[in-house]
Design an enzyme around this catalytic site. Structure first.
Site, PDB file in Angstrom:
ATOM      1  N   GLU A   1      65.254  -6.833 101.573  1.00 44.00           N
ATOM      2  CA  GLU A   1      63.904  -6.922 102.141  1.00 44.00           C
ATOM      3  C   GLU A   1      63.774  -6.055 103.397  1.00 44.00           C
ATOM      4  OE1 GLU A   1      61.776  -7.985 100.264  1.00 44.00           O
ATOM      5  OE2 GLU A   1      63.021  -9.137  98.896  1.00 44.00           O
TER       6      GLU A   1
ATOM      7  N   ASP B   1      67.865  -2.532  96.809  1.00 43.47           N
ATOM      8  CA  ASP B   1      69.171  -3.023  96.369  1.00 43.47           C
ATOM      9  C   ASP B   1      70.298  -2.193  96.971  1.00 43.47           C
ATOM     10  OD1 ASP B   1      68.076  -5.041  94.826  1.00 43.47           O
ATOM     11  OD2 ASP B   1      68.124  -3.892  92.968  1.00 43.47           O
TER      12      ASP B   1
END
Length: 696
Positions: free
Chosen positions: A534, A598
């Site tokens: 995030e 990721d």
């Protein structure tokens, strides 16, 4: 019930929720016991947190780490007949649904005072579960709306009709909503964006060379016809063909999902006069007034200008009768799940079976729970948190977030490809990140929402209108920095660029993402990588175009942006090469932001894990080193399998790559993974050092 959440990037698009099922006890003693249990678990001897029982030793970790770690699960697990996919996210959702049911049924039985949130939760669920009443009513709850559409006399009435339908949650060819100004985040502004398709993506309408999409398109037209016939239309087949033809024309002029990823191209500030010149055949003054923003704005942000020019032409050449049929269909499409069994079954036949491959509907109670969540998610979340979210979990998560931010800052400082000038700006943005953990500090007020125990469709309409008005009423008011875009019971996380915030709902803070009993390695590999993911969205190809105050602003040197793009182009190429099904490849451009998330999340999570050790060696647990457990913790959260129809849907529409590629594709870029598992040239997971990508 549709909700707008602007500039938001999530961990997963799978709508999942969390926690093992248990009976609900709302007493203070129960809360104290839960807290004591959490403390005891935190003090117990740490466990590895790795599901070693699913390891498939016939697969080498150096060749396919995802299958090595999850192989037995993949072989032995059947996707439940009422699910399009199954895995970590979906299981947590399924495990927690009985918890939510217990809370809702408790509210239903309490019959506490009229107008309270508890009463509204119970009454909404009661209205959904009254299937006998729904059978008696049939399509009658939509009679007034159908009459409104069918009585439309000319195209001049379209703006008012579209605005009305939008308020009750029905799709129209455009959406008007209020959000933070992407270039001036301290104020609200009105946006207008393309909308209006009944299938998930324009490719379903336009790719004529794809046999499976062609079959879905034919099934869609049949579904439209059958739904219209259920509503009493006598010429349903012809109407359905006209509707699909109209939606196809809309699809032709719509922007692709890749084009819509560019926040700068989507930011087109215009006056209403300029919008009118863009699409002169439509009364935009009337449209904006009917939407509730007409007297509150001087400018509007047009997300896809060419679409509105195209829409202008499409509306001009489309007969009024077709437009009326289209709006009738969109109304029926939105409300079929709340009507009699014939409508529910027909809706499921397409959106469940044809589109995603699901063969069995969920039990009525599960759909009732979902309906309550859609309308009263925060009040339900308030009760969920009180029962199922110990304070210790939030405190430990806060510590993890702080460590990840420290590690991210150190990583920025050490980037060899970024200049000091841009590093300073990146550091400034990182310093302004706002973490939100567990649940909102301030809960929304639902006192003005009217819920009746015997009026399901009315409840859904009033809920949609309530949410619509809540959004529109933001215009001209200060930004509410306490607002959340997800409920606490959501198994997901998100970054919102306009707030520069990272948000982690309570329900994701459970195994396998976050295990209070586990050694730090698995937690940093799982929830640590989620936190890093995030944060990484703030520095991905989209988020990196906004600054720490949430404003679109180019804070990069030209050389640094070029160096960044050189790395992300490699990532696009890598993921373009992945194929979950023959003939269907991952779209590296569509999934780029999530793949960067990721990539950054795993890299920064690893750095934070190393910092947490404070120079001490990691323990060996179950024969696994700390580094091995870290990477296994990351890969096991992506354990999943998916039906073919849903897999096609995902690669066409979802900005997230399939789980196996999120695991293997990300790990293959990490040098430390190679060391932990002895990956060497010739192994299938091996990438030459010059081909590996570490963005942050």
């Amino acid at each position: 019930m549709k909700r707008h959440l602007l500039s938001t990037l999530t961990l997963s698009m799978m709508a999942a929720f969390a926690a093992p099922a248990m009976a609900v006890d709302a007493t203070p003693a129960a809360a104290a016991a839960a807290t004591a249990g959490a403390k005891a678990a935190a003090k117990a001897e740490p466990i590895s947190g790795i599901d070693t029982q699913f390891i498939d030793t016939s697969v080498r970790p150096q060749d396919d780490f995802f299958t090595y770690l999850n192989g037995k699960w993949l072989k032995e697990t059947e996707i439940p007949s009422d699910k399009a996919s199954w895995g970590t996210f979906m299981k947590l959702r399924d495990d927690t649904t009985p918890q939510l049911r217990a809370i809702i049924e408790g509210a239903q039985k309490s019959r506490i005072g009229a107008g309270t949130e508890m009463r509204k939760i119970g009454d909404l669920y009661t209205s959904y579960m009254d299937e006998a009443r729904r059978e008696t009513l049939g399509v009658k709850p939509l009679s007034a709306e159908l009459s409104k559409i069918r009585s439309l006399k000319n195209k001049a009435g379209l703006p008012q009709l579209a605005a009305h339908l939008s308020k009750i949650g029905v799709a129209t060819p455009y959406g008007i909503y209020v959000g933070q100004d992407a270039r001036e985040s301290t104020r609200h502004v009105t946006y207008i964006s393309q909308s209006g398709l009944g299938m998930p993506d324009r490719d379903y309408y336009l790719k004529m060379d794809d046999k499976r999409l062609a079959e879905t398109r034919a099934a869609y037209e049949q579904h439209v016809a059958r739904t219209l016939a259920l509503a009493g239309e006598k010429n349903a087949a012809a109407q359905a063909k006209a509707i699909v033809d109209f939606e196809t024309e809309l699809a032709k002029v719509q922007w692709t999902k890749v084009e819509n990823r560019d926040p700068v191209k989507r930011y087109n500030k215009m006056t209403v006069a300029e919008l009118t010149r863009l699409a002169p055949g439509y009364d935009w003054n009337a449209a904006l007034a009917a939407a509730g923003v007409g007297n509150k704005l001087d400018t509007i942000i047009v997300s896809q200008p060419s679409y509105f020019t195209g829409l202008n032409a499409v509306l001009a050449r489309t007969e009024l009768a077709t437009l009326k049929s289209y709006f009738e269909w969109q109304l029926l499409r939105e409300y079929s799940p709340y009507l009699s069994k014939a409508f529910v079954d027909q809706n499921f036949a397409f959106y469940g079976t044809a589109l995603t491959g699901v063969t069995e509907q969920q039990p009525t109670w599960k759909k009732g729970v979902a309906t309550v969540e859609g309308a009263l998610g925060e009040p339900l979340g308030k009760l969920y948190v009180a029962e199922h979210f110990p304070a210790e979990r939030k405190a430990r998560m806060e510590e993890l977030v702080k460590n990840l931010i420290v590690a991210y800052g150190q990583s920025i400082d050490n980037l060899e490809w970024m200049s000091p000038e841009t590093k300073k700006e990146a550091r400034a943005k990182l310093a302004k990140f706002t973490p939100k953990i567990g649940y909102p500090d301030k809960w929304r007020d639902y006192s003005k929402l009217d819920i009746k125990a015997d009026d399901l469709v009315g409840n859904v309409m009033r809920s949609s209108t309530f949410e619509y008005n809540r959004n529109i009423n933001k215009l001209g008011k200060p930004i509410d920095h306490t607002e959340w875009g997800m409920t606490p019971q959501t198994v997901n996380a998100y970054y919102r660029s306009s707030m520069n915030e990272i948000v982690f709902p309570a329900a994701i803070l459970q195994p396998p993402f976050f295990d209070m009993r586990a050694d730090d390695a698995v937690n940093y590999g799982a929830i640590g990588a989620v936190i890093g993911h995030e944060i990484g969205h703030g520095f991905d190809d989209k988020g990196s175009q906004s600054d720490g105050d949430g404003n679109l602003r180019d804070w990069w040197t030209a050389e640094d942006r070029a160096a960044f793009k050189q790395r992300t182009d490699k990532l696009v190429k890598q993921f373009n090469g992945f194929s979950p099904l023959p003939g269907y490849h991952v779209n590296g451009e569509l999934t780029l932001g999530e793949n960067i998330g990721d990539n950054a999340g795993l890299s920064i999570g690893y750095k934070a894990y190393k910092l947490s050790l404070k120079g001490q060696p990691a323990p060996v647990i179950d024969g696994l080193t700390g580094d091995q457990r870290f990477f296994m913790g990351f890969a096991q959260v992506w354990r999943s399998k998916m039906r073919e129809a849903q897999q096609i849907n995902q690669v066409k529409t979802d900005p997230h790559s399939p789980g196996q590629f999120r695991a293997n594709g990300t790990l293959a870029n990490m040098p430390e993974f190679y060391e932990a598992f002895g990956v060497k040239p010739g192994d299938k997971m091996y990438l030459a050092p010059e081909d590996r990508v570490i963005v942050w």
